[in-house]
Design a protein around this motif. Structure first.
Motif, PDB file in Angstrom:
ATOM      1  N   GLU A  23       0.921  -1.503  -0.475  1.00 27.02           N
ATOM      2  CA  GLU A  23      -0.079   0.047  -0.451  1.00 27.02           C
ATOM      3  C   GLU A  23       0.613   1.298  -0.255  1.00 27.02           C
ATOM      4  O   GLU A  23       0.445   1.997  -0.787  1.00 27.02           O
ATOM      5  CB  GLU A  23      -0.926  -0.150   1.393  1.00 27.02           C
ATOM      6  CG  GLU A  23      -1.457   1.175   1.299  1.00 27.02           C
ATOM      7  CD  GLU A  23      -2.897   1.365   2.784  1.00 27.02           C
ATOM      8  OE1 GLU A  23      -3.513   2.143   2.617  1.00 27.02           O
ATOM      9  OE2 GLU A  23      -2.412  -0.022   3.084  1.00 27.02           O
ATOM     10  N   GLN A  24       2.253   1.296   0.642  1.00 27.04           N
ATOM     11  CA  GLN A  24       3.290   2.213   0.700  1.00 27.04           C
ATOM     12  C   GLN A  24       3.243   2.736  -0.728  1.00 27.04           C
ATOM     13  O   GLN A  24       3.716   3.748  -1.196  1.00 27.04           O
ATOM     14  CB  GLN A  24       3.720   1.884   1.977  1.00 27.04           C
ATOM     15  CG  GLN A  24       3.851   2.469   3.062  1.00 27.04           C
ATOM     16  CD  GLN A  24       4.866   1.980   4.133  1.00 27.04           C
ATOM     17  OE1 GLN A  24       6.179   1.697   3.756  1.00 27.04           O
ATOM     18  NE2 GLN A  24       4.664   2.881   5.743  1.00 27.04           N
ATOM     19  N   ALA A  25       4.335   1.356  -1.296  1.00 25.63           N
ATOM     20  CA  ALA A  25       4.698   1.630  -2.678  1.00 25.63           C
ATOM     21  C   ALA A  25       3.506   2.025  -3.514  1.00 25.63           C
ATOM     22  O   ALA A  25       3.928   3.042  -4.393  1.00 25.63           O
ATOM     23  CB  ALA A  25       4.639   0.053  -2.970  1.00 25.63           C
ATOM     24  N   TYR A  26       2.583   1.501  -3.712  1.00 21.01           N
ATOM     25  CA  TYR A  26       1.121   2.511  -4.009  1.00 21.01           C
ATOM     26  C   TYR A  26       1.353   3.530  -4.047  1.00 21.01           C
ATOM     27  O   TYR A  26       1.246   5.049  -4.932  1.00 21.01           O
ATOM     28  CB  TYR A  26      -0.354   1.364  -4.500  1.00 21.01           C
ATOM     29  CG  TYR A  26      -1.183   2.171  -4.942  1.00 21.01           C
ATOM     30  CD1 TYR A  26      -1.355   1.982  -6.439  1.00 21.01           C
ATOM     31  CD2 TYR A  26      -1.861   2.782  -4.751  1.00 21.01           C
ATOM     32  CE1 TYR A  26      -2.105   1.946  -7.377  1.00 21.01           C
ATOM     33  CE2 TYR A  26      -2.898   3.528  -4.971  1.00 21.01           C
ATOM     34  CZ  TYR A  26      -3.462   2.980  -6.676  1.00 21.01           C
ATOM     35  OH  TYR A  26      -4.227   3.240  -7.270  1.00 21.01           O
ATOM     36  N   ASN A  27       1.051   3.870  -2.724  1.00 22.92           N
ATOM     37  CA  ASN A  27       0.599   5.742  -2.681  1.00 22.92           C
ATOM     38  C   ASN A  27       2.196   7.073  -3.171  1.00 22.92           C
ATOM     39  O   ASN A  27       1.981   7.804  -3.808  1.00 22.92           O
ATOM     40  CB  ASN A  27       0.955   6.092  -0.764  1.00 22.92           C
ATOM     41  CG  ASN A  27      -1.227   4.817  -0.441  1.00 22.92           C
ATOM     42  OD1 ASN A  27      -1.537   5.084  -1.676  1.00 22.92           O
ATOM     43  ND2 ASN A  27      -0.879   4.679   0.628  1.00 22.92           N
ATOM     44  N   GLN A  30       3.021   7.973  -7.043  1.00 21.03           N
ATOM     45  CA  GLN A  30       2.446   9.414  -7.660  1.00 21.03           C
ATOM     46  C   GLN A  30       4.045  10.294  -7.666  1.00 21.03           C
ATOM     47  O   GLN A  30       4.027  11.490  -7.827  1.00 21.03           O
ATOM     48  CB  GLN A  30       1.286   9.767  -7.348  1.00 21.03           C
ATOM     49  CG  GLN A  30       0.391   8.966  -8.401  1.00 21.03           C
ATOM     50  CD  GLN A  30       0.382   8.733  -9.549  1.00 21.03           C
ATOM     51  OE1 GLN A  30       0.829   9.717 -10.429  1.00 21.03           O
ATOM     52  NE2 GLN A  30       0.676   7.606 -10.755  1.00 21.03           N
ATOM     53  N   THR A  31       4.109  10.494  -5.459  1.00 23.01           N
ATOM     54  CA  THR A  31       4.804  11.561  -5.751  1.00 23.01           C
ATOM     55  C   THR A  31       6.199  11.288  -5.359  1.00 23.01           C
ATOM     56  O   THR A  31       7.292  12.220  -5.731  1.00 23.01           O
ATOM     57  CB  THR A  31       4.667  11.896  -4.461  1.00 23.01           C
ATOM     58  OG1 THR A  31       4.558  10.507  -3.087  1.00 23.01           O
ATOM     59  CG2 THR A  31       2.616  12.210  -4.266  1.00 23.01           C
ATOM     60  N   ASP A  32       6.972  10.336  -4.946  1.00 22.65           N
ATOM     61  CA  ASP A  32       8.296   9.741  -4.729  1.00 22.65           C
ATOM     62  C   ASP A  32       8.485   8.150  -5.121  1.00 22.65           C
ATOM     63  O   ASP A  32       8.297   7.389  -4.059  1.00 22.65           O
ATOM     64  CB  ASP A  32       8.321  10.515  -3.041  1.00 22.65           C
ATOM     65  CG  ASP A  32      10.421   9.711  -2.976  1.00 22.65           C
ATOM     66  OD1 ASP A  32      10.762  10.246  -3.682  1.00 22.65           O
ATOM     67  OD2 ASP A  32      10.719  10.221  -1.781  1.00 22.65           O
ATOM     68  N   SER A  33       9.140   8.531  -6.113  1.00 16.26           N
ATOM     69  CA  SER A  33       9.374   7.011  -6.973  1.00 16.26           C
ATOM     70  C   SER A  33       9.763   5.931  -5.869  1.00 16.26           C
ATOM     71  O   SER A  33       9.781   4.913  -6.522  1.00 16.26           O
ATOM     72  CB  SER A  33       9.896   7.191  -7.930  1.00 16.26           C
ATOM     73  OG  SER A  33      10.749   7.867  -8.519  1.00 16.26           O
ATOM     74  N   ALA A  34      10.818   7.306  -5.488  1.00 12.99           N
ATOM     75  CA  ALA A  34      12.346   6.364  -4.796  1.00 12.99           C
ATOM     76  C   ALA A  34      11.680   5.665  -3.935  1.00 12.99           C
ATOM     77  O   ALA A  34      12.082   4.122  -3.573  1.00 12.99           O
ATOM     78  CB  ALA A  34      13.556   7.305  -4.626  1.00 12.99           C
ATOM     79  N   LEU A  35      10.692   6.097  -3.018  1.00 16.43           N
ATOM     80  CA  LEU A  35       9.825   5.762  -1.910  1.00 16.43           C
ATOM     81  C   LEU A  35       9.494   4.475  -1.821  1.00 16.43           C
ATOM     82  O   LEU A  35       9.282   3.412  -1.114  1.00 16.43           O
ATOM     83  CB  LEU A  35       9.521   6.537  -0.666  1.00 16.43           C
ATOM     84  CG  LEU A  35      10.221   7.611  -0.087  1.00 16.43           C
ATOM     85  CD1 LEU A  35       9.375   8.599   0.540  1.00 16.43           C
ATOM     86  CD2 LEU A  35      11.263   6.847   1.114  1.00 16.43           C
ATOM     87  N   SER A  36       9.260   4.654  -3.469  1.00 21.22           N
ATOM     88  CA  SER A  36       8.005   4.041  -4.519  1.00 21.22           C
ATOM     89  C   SER A  36       8.446   1.913  -3.899  1.00 21.22           C
ATOM     90  O   SER A  36       8.389   1.198  -3.807  1.00 21.22           O
ATOM     91  CB  SER A  36       7.225   4.144  -5.450  1.00 21.22           C
ATOM     92  OG  SER A  36       6.449   2.854  -5.637  1.00 21.22           O
TER      93      SER A  36
END
Length: 65
Positions: A23-27, A30-36
């Motif tokens: 769920e975090q990766a999905y969220n 759009q905002t931070d691809s590295a964290l995703s």
């Protein structure tokens, strides 16, 4: 049977954590691809652990019968 119960408990905890990371990766997509990407990588590692536990549980169950 106690060992199988321990495995089920561990699977449940890992599954909850896995769902949270996905769920975090999905969220973050759009905002931070590295964290995703980091969250997705951690989720994949947890999925690998879950698959190993599933295999171990199956082996223990078959040997108990």
């Amino acid at each position: 049977m106690n060992r199988i119960d321990d495995i089920k408990t561990k699977q449940s905890k890992l599954n909850t954590k896995y769902k949270l990371l996905v769920e975090q990766a999905y969220n973050f997509r759009q905002t931070d691809s590295a964290l995703s990407d980091i969250s997705e990588f951690k989720a994949i590692k947890l999925l690998n652990k879950l698959n190993r536990l599933k295999y171990l549980q199956r082996e223990l169950f078959q040997s108990a019968n």
